[in-house]
Design a protein around this motif. Structure first.
Motif, PDB file in Angstrom:
ATOM      1  N   ILE A 123      45.850  80.350  33.151  1.00 23.36           N
ATOM      2  CA  ILE A 123      46.065  79.600  34.398  1.00 23.36           C
ATOM      3  C   ILE A 123      46.607  78.216  34.065  1.00 23.36           C
ATOM      4  O   ILE A 123      46.094  77.539  33.174  1.00 23.36           O
ATOM      5  CB  ILE A 123      44.750  79.458  35.186  1.00 23.36           C
ATOM      6  CG1 ILE A 123      44.151  80.833  35.475  1.00 23.36           C
ATOM      7  CG2 ILE A 123      44.972  78.685  36.477  1.00 23.36           C
ATOM      8  CD1 ILE A 123      42.718  80.781  35.968  1.00 23.36           C
ATOM      9  N   TRP A 124      47.630  77.813  34.792  1.00 29.40           N
ATOM     10  CA  TRP A 124      48.225  76.486  34.620  1.00 29.40           C
ATOM     11  C   TRP A 124      48.148  75.707  35.920  1.00 29.40           C
ATOM     12  O   TRP A 124      48.473  76.219  36.995  1.00 29.40           O
ATOM     13  CB  TRP A 124      49.691  76.584  34.219  1.00 29.40           C
ATOM     14  CG  TRP A 124      50.357  75.238  34.175  1.00 29.40           C
ATOM     15  CD1 TRP A 124      50.937  74.570  35.221  1.00 29.40           C
ATOM     16  CD2 TRP A 124      50.441  74.375  33.050  1.00 29.40           C
ATOM     17  NE1 TRP A 124      51.396  73.348  34.807  1.00 29.40           N
ATOM     18  CE2 TRP A 124      51.096  73.207  33.468  1.00 29.40           C
ATOM     19  CE3 TRP A 124      50.031  74.485  31.714  1.00 29.40           C
ATOM     20  CZ2 TRP A 124      51.353  72.145  32.611  1.00 29.40           C
ATOM     21  CZ3 TRP A 124      50.298  73.431  30.860  1.00 29.40           C
ATOM     22  CH2 TRP A 124      50.951  72.271  31.312  1.00 29.40           C
ATOM     23  N   ALA A 143      53.522  79.532  42.234  1.00 28.70           N
ATOM     24  CA  ALA A 143      53.559  78.767  43.476  1.00 28.70           C
ATOM     25  C   ALA A 143      54.992  78.557  43.948  1.00 28.70           C
ATOM     26  O   ALA A 143      55.929  78.499  43.153  1.00 28.70           O
ATOM     27  CB  ALA A 143      52.883  77.419  43.273  1.00 28.70           C
ATOM     28  N   THR A 144      55.149  78.450  45.258  1.00 32.50           N
ATOM     29  CA  THR A 144      56.408  77.996  45.846  1.00 32.50           C
ATOM     30  C   THR A 144      56.108  76.780  46.713  1.00 32.50           C
ATOM     31  O   THR A 144      54.958  76.516  47.068  1.00 32.50           O
ATOM     32  CB  THR A 144      57.076  79.084  46.715  1.00 32.50           C
ATOM     33  OG1 THR A 144      56.206  79.406  47.818  1.00 32.50           O
ATOM     34  CG2 THR A 144      57.361  80.334  45.905  1.00 32.50           C
ATOM     35  N   SER A 172      53.768  74.181  39.777  1.00 31.73           N
ATOM     36  CA  SER A 172      52.528  73.398  39.797  1.00 31.73           C
ATOM     37  C   SER A 172      51.309  74.272  39.540  1.00 31.73           C
ATOM     38  O   SER A 172      50.328  73.828  38.948  1.00 31.73           O
ATOM     39  CB  SER A 172      52.373  72.664  41.129  1.00 31.73           C
ATOM     40  OG  SER A 172      52.357  73.595  42.206  1.00 31.73           O
ATOM     41  N   VAL A 173      51.369  75.525  40.017  1.00 29.97           N
ATOM     42  CA  VAL A 173      50.287  76.482  39.791  1.00 29.97           C
ATOM     43  C   VAL A 173      50.903  77.793  39.308  1.00 29.97           C
ATOM     44  O   VAL A 173      51.787  78.344  39.956  1.00 29.97           O
ATOM     45  CB  VAL A 173      49.466  76.752  41.070  1.00 29.97           C
ATOM     46  CG1 VAL A 173      48.407  77.825  40.821  1.00 29.97           C
ATOM     47  CG2 VAL A 173      48.805  75.468  41.569  1.00 29.97           C
ATOM     48  N   ILE A 174      50.442  78.262  38.158  1.00 29.21           N
ATOM     49  CA  ILE A 174      50.914  79.536  37.613  1.00 29.21           C
ATOM     50  C   ILE A 174      49.725  80.297  37.035  1.00 29.21           C
ATOM     51  O   ILE A 174      48.895  79.714  36.331  1.00 29.21           O
ATOM     52  CB  ILE A 174      51.962  79.347  36.498  1.00 29.21           C
ATOM     53  CG1 ILE A 174      53.198  78.596  37.006  1.00 29.21           C
ATOM     54  CG2 ILE A 174      52.385  80.690  35.911  1.00 29.21           C
ATOM     55  CD1 ILE A 174      54.205  78.257  35.905  1.00 29.21           C
ATOM     56  N   ILE A 226      51.870  78.357  51.782  1.00 30.91           N
ATOM     57  CA  ILE A 226      50.548  78.134  52.364  1.00 30.91           C
ATOM     58  C   ILE A 226      49.446  78.255  51.321  1.00 30.91           C
ATOM     59  O   ILE A 226      48.404  77.602  51.423  1.00 30.91           O
ATOM     60  CB  ILE A 226      50.287  79.111  53.538  1.00 30.91           C
ATOM     61  CG1 ILE A 226      48.956  78.801  54.243  1.00 30.91           C
ATOM     62  CG2 ILE A 226      50.321  80.549  53.065  1.00 30.91           C
ATOM     63  CD1 ILE A 226      48.914  77.515  54.969  1.00 30.91           C
ATOM     64  N   LEU A 227      49.655  79.046  50.269  1.00 28.72           N
ATOM     65  CA  LEU A 227      48.600  79.248  49.277  1.00 28.72           C
ATOM     66  C   LEU A 227      48.393  78.023  48.378  1.00 28.72           C
ATOM     67  O   LEU A 227      47.258  77.599  48.154  1.00 28.72           O
ATOM     68  CB  LEU A 227      48.905  80.467  48.397  1.00 28.72           C
ATOM     69  CG  LEU A 227      48.699  81.845  49.004  1.00 28.72           C
ATOM     70  CD1 LEU A 227      48.873  82.927  47.942  1.00 28.72           C
ATOM     71  CD2 LEU A 227      47.324  81.966  49.652  1.00 28.72           C
ATOM     72  N   PHE A 228      49.480  77.454  47.852  1.00 23.96           N
ATOM     73  CA  PHE A 228      49.344  76.403  46.841  1.00 23.96           C
ATOM     74  C   PHE A 228      49.998  75.071  47.204  1.00 23.96           C
ATOM     75  O   PHE A 228      49.631  74.044  46.647  1.00 23.96           O
ATOM     76  CB  PHE A 228      49.920  76.891  45.505  1.00 23.96           C
ATOM     77  CG  PHE A 228      49.230  78.109  44.955  1.00 23.96           C
ATOM     78  CD1 PHE A 228      47.900  78.071  44.589  1.00 23.96           C
ATOM     79  CD2 PHE A 228      49.920  79.304  44.812  1.00 23.96           C
ATOM     80  CE1 PHE A 228      47.253  79.195  44.083  1.00 23.96           C
ATOM     81  CE2 PHE A 228      49.295  80.442  44.297  1.00 23.96           C
ATOM     82  CZ  PHE A 228      47.950  80.385  43.931  1.00 23.96           C
TER      83      PHE A 228
END
Length: 285
Positions: A123-124, A143-144, A172-174, A226-228
């Protein structure tokens, strides 16, 4: 110093690590205050934050596991390839006037992040990501972020499938499997880019991300904003009902509470006002 609320939590799931990276561009060796809040919120979900560093930073929050970034990529690689002085000067434009290659901190962190995930998986989080609830149990997700669709400074269209017309890719989130096809391809493309260019453009890096997913048929791992990244970088306003800005519909407070896993502080308005946002979401720091 770190305010310490998370440090009293007795049960941390040490099997779930969240990787982050920091390089002090200005040489101050000081982490920003939003990083402390990022760590606090990671601890609250009982995850273990890992901070990868090349420098001896002065204010690492207690409880964070610090790891030597040289174990992923030797710092000599960055110093020899990218860094003109003892640290980045902050602008890649000056490189056009020199014979030496110059790449800014954006691609510096992108190469590190991609290499880390290729080698280890996991996780990043960027250091300005604020975790609101537990992460999904998935093997791969990216993330988008929203893009401007109308008005002044409309963003160029992306090269993604039509259903992703209103977003840009965002790293930003992977969450990534070790040696997954798309991360291997992404690293290959980035290193290719470094070999054939003298300095980087942010738009080029976005295209590389898109191409890596296209080449490996991996568009299915993209997450909706909406998720990230529910709040676009150009605003910080949250309302009780959804509202439009530059063609993008910002979710309501209740929608973000229900659906959003993180908030990414990708723009100055968000960094300057994120505590107001968290207050509206009933998140107390």
């Amino acid at each position: 110093m770190f305010r310490g609320k998370a440090l009293k939590r007795p049960k941390i799931n040490k099997t779930i690590h969240i990787n982050q990276f920091w390089y002090s561009v200005d040489g101050s060796l000081i982490l920003p205050s939003f990083y402390e809040d990022s760590v606090e919120l990671i601890f609250r979900q009982d995850y273990q934050p890992i901070l990868w560093v090349y420098q001896k930073l002065k204010n690492i929050p207690k409880g964070v596991i610090v790891k030597d970034a040289n174990k992923i990529i030797p710092f000599s690689y960055f110093k020899d390839t990218f860094i003109k002085n003892e640290y980045f000067s902050g602008s890649s434009r000056i490189s056009a006037k020199t014979e030496k290659k110059y790449f800014d901190a954006v691609i510096f962190s992108d190469i590190f992040r991609t290499t880390l995930l290729k080698k280890n998986g996991g996780i990043w989080f960027d250091t300005d990501v604020l975790l609101l609830k537990k992460l999904p149990k998935v093997k791969n997700i990216i993330a988008t972020t929203p893009r401007k669709l109308e008005g002044l400074q409309v963003h160029k269209t992306n090269n993604l499938p039509k259903k992703f017309n209103d977003v840009y890719l965002n790293n930003s989130v992977i969450i990534c499997e070790k040696n997954s096809k798309w991360i291997n391809e992404h690293l290959r493309l980035i290193l290719d880019y470094v070999d054939n260019n003298k300095f980087n453009r942010q738009t080029d890096l976005l295209k590389l991300f898109e191409v890596s997913l296209k080449n490996t048929n991996s568009f299915n791992i993209l997450a909706p904003p909406i998720l990230f990244n529910p709040i676009p970088y150009w605003t910080y306003q949250l309302e009780t009902i959804p509202y439009k800005t530059f063609g993008y519909t910002v979710p309501s407070i209740s929608q973000i509470k229900k659906k959003s896993i993180t908030i990414s502080l990708s723009g100055k308005p968000l960094k300057n006002h994120y505590k107001e946002i968290l207050n509206k979401l009933n998140v107390v720091l």
